[in-house]
Write a protein that holds these residues in place. Structure first.
Motif, PDB file in Angstrom:
ATOM      1  N   UNK A  31       0.815  -1.218   0.000  1.00  0.00           N
ATOM      2  CA  UNK A  31       0.000   0.000   0.000  1.00  0.00           C
ATOM      3  C   UNK A  31       0.848   1.267   0.000  1.00  0.00           C
ATOM      4  N   UNK A  32       2.115   1.182   0.442  1.00  0.00           N
ATOM      5  CA  UNK A  32       2.995   2.355   0.442  1.00  0.00           C
ATOM      6  C   UNK A  32       3.333   2.832  -0.967  1.00  0.00           C
ATOM      7  N   UNK A  33       3.148   1.958  -1.972  1.00  0.00           N
ATOM      8  CA  UNK A  33       3.370   2.346  -3.369  1.00  0.00           C
ATOM      9  C   UNK A  33       2.048   2.344  -4.135  1.00  0.00           C
ATOM     10  N   UNK A  34       0.961   2.535  -3.385  1.00  0.00           N
ATOM     11  CA  UNK A  34      -0.397   2.624  -3.934  1.00  0.00           C
ATOM     12  C   UNK A  34      -0.852   1.343  -4.622  1.00  0.00           C
ATOM     13  N   UNK A  35      -0.327   0.212  -4.154  1.00  0.00           N
ATOM     14  CA  UNK A  35      -0.721  -1.076  -4.697  1.00  0.00           C
ATOM     15  C   UNK A  35      -1.823  -1.710  -3.873  1.00  0.00           C
ATOM     16  N   UNK A  36      -2.257  -2.874  -4.317  1.00  0.00           N
ATOM     17  CA  UNK A  36      -3.296  -3.621  -3.616  1.00  0.00           C
ATOM     18  C   UNK A  36      -2.863  -5.069  -3.481  1.00  0.00           C
ATOM     19  N   UNK A  37      -3.268  -5.663  -2.374  1.00  0.00           N
ATOM     20  CA  UNK A  37      -3.017  -7.081  -2.168  1.00  0.00           C
ATOM     21  C   UNK A  37      -4.322  -7.706  -1.678  1.00  0.00           C
ATOM     22  N   UNK A  67       6.307  -8.241  -5.746  1.00  0.00           N
ATOM     23  CA  UNK A  67       6.432  -6.817  -5.440  1.00  0.00           C
ATOM     24  C   UNK A  67       7.633  -6.204  -6.169  1.00  0.00           C
ATOM     25  N   UNK A  68       8.771  -6.874  -6.121  1.00  0.00           N
ATOM     26  CA  UNK A  68      10.000  -6.327  -6.711  1.00  0.00           C
ATOM     27  C   UNK A  68       9.915  -6.211  -8.234  1.00  0.00           C
ATOM     28  N   UNK A  69       9.271  -7.173  -8.880  1.00  0.00           N
ATOM     29  CA  UNK A  69       9.219  -7.189 -10.338  1.00  0.00           C
ATOM     30  C   UNK A  69       7.890  -6.650 -10.851  1.00  0.00           C
ATOM     31  N   UNK A  70       7.461  -5.545 -10.266  1.00  0.00           N
ATOM     32  CA  UNK A  70       6.171  -4.960 -10.601  1.00  0.00           C
ATOM     33  C   UNK A  70       6.307  -3.898 -11.695  1.00  0.00           C
ATOM     34  N   UNK A  71       5.173  -3.610 -12.267  1.00  0.00           N
ATOM     35  CA  UNK A  71       5.026  -2.450 -13.139  1.00  0.00           C
ATOM     36  C   UNK A  71       4.082  -1.518 -12.404  1.00  0.00           C
ATOM     37  N   UNK A  73       1.871   0.390  -9.909  1.00  0.00           N
ATOM     38  CA  UNK A  73       1.292  -0.059  -8.636  1.00  0.00           C
ATOM     39  C   UNK A  73       1.024  -1.564  -8.710  1.00  0.00           C
ATOM     40  N   UNK A  74       1.576  -2.319  -7.769  1.00  0.00           N
ATOM     41  CA  UNK A  74       1.377  -3.772  -7.824  1.00  0.00           C
ATOM     42  C   UNK A  74      -0.050  -4.170  -7.449  1.00  0.00           C
ATOM     43  N   UNK A  75      -0.540  -5.154  -8.151  1.00  0.00           N
ATOM     44  CA  UNK A  75      -1.820  -5.793  -7.843  1.00  0.00           C
ATOM     45  C   UNK A  75      -1.477  -7.255  -7.567  1.00  0.00           C
ATOM     46  N   UNK A  76      -1.437  -7.614  -6.293  1.00  0.00           N
ATOM     47  CA  UNK A  76      -1.059  -8.958  -5.896  1.00  0.00           C
ATOM     48  C   UNK A  76      -2.280  -9.704  -5.379  1.00  0.00           C
ATOM     49  N   UNK A  77      -2.364 -10.964  -5.753  1.00  0.00           N
ATOM     50  CA  UNK A  77      -3.463 -11.815  -5.298  1.00  0.00           C
ATOM     51  C   UNK A  77      -2.866 -13.122  -4.799  1.00  0.00           C
ATOM     52  N   UNK A  78      -3.348 -13.567  -3.660  1.00  0.00           N
ATOM     53  CA  UNK A  78      -2.915 -14.851  -3.124  1.00  0.00           C
ATOM     54  C   UNK A  78      -4.158 -15.594  -2.659  1.00  0.00           C
ATOM     55  N   UNK A  79      -4.236 -16.868  -2.996  1.00  0.00           N
ATOM     56  CA  UNK A  79      -5.396 -17.635  -2.572  1.00  0.00           C
ATOM     57  C   UNK A  79      -5.006 -19.084  -2.345  1.00  0.00           C
ATOM     58  N   UNK A  80      -5.816 -19.720  -1.510  1.00  0.00           N
ATOM     59  CA  UNK A  80      -5.612 -21.134  -1.205  1.00  0.00           C
ATOM     60  C   UNK A  80      -6.841 -21.906  -1.652  1.00  0.00           C
TER      61      UNK A  80
END
Length: 172
Positions: A31-37, A67-71, A73-80
């Motif tokens: 969120x510090x780089x205006x991304x979402x997880x 996060x490191x290899x983003x373009x 603002x990162x949009x990250x999704x994790x699910x189980x």
């Protein structure tokens, strides 16, 4: 790292809880780089035998790479979710993506994907080699799907063993 005599301290753990803790710790960074997880914890059978420290590092490494290899603002999704007799943890991003040639080598020690004109990505090329070793030491598998400029998805599969099925998940 290479020696197989390192012992994992296996204990019954809820994968959903591990993922949730890592995501909550990672959220501020994103969120510090205006991304979402985002996270979805759909695995109903989520108790597995894992080494808490090493497996937490696996999840953290996958999110950190996303996060490191983003373009932008990162949009990250994790699910189980459950598949067959196991749990799959998926980490998907909207990042730079990985070419087909690089996908064949990303789990090799010291291999780093070129980031072109992006020079702020630090590391030695050990993160994904470590991730793969730890996942396999737990009897699991890891795979990658990626397309350049369209992001990457890692799927980590862990078997539910006879030892872990005797424990009940707090999420069930």
């Amino acid at each position: 790292f290479d020696r197989s005599n390192g012992k994992l301290k296996l204990e019954p753990m809820d994968v959903n809880e591990i993922v949730d803790k890592v995501v909550n710790n990672f959220r501020v960074k994103v969120e510090s780089v205006k991304g979402e997880i985002g996270e979805r914890l759909d695995a109903e059978k989520s108790m597995v035998m894992v080494d808490r420290v090493h497996f937490t590092n696996v999840i953290y490494n996958l999110l950190d790479n996303a996060f490191k290899y983003r373009r932008d603002a990162p949009m990250l999704h994790i699910w189980t979710r459950n598949i067959n007799d196991g749990v799959v943890i998926s980490v998907k991003d909207n990042g730079l993506g990985i070419s087909k040639d690089d996908q064949k080598r990303i789990f090799d020690k010291f291999y780093r994907v070129s980031t072109g004109d992006k020079h702020d990505v630090k590391g030695f090329g050990l993160g994904l080699a470590y991730v793969k070793k730890i996942v396999e030491d737990h009897g699991g598998k890891i795979s990658v799907e990626s397309e350049l400029n369209a992001g990457t998805k890692f799927d980590t599969y862990l078997p539910i063993t006879k030892y872990s099925t005797t424990w009940t998940s707090s999420n069930s």
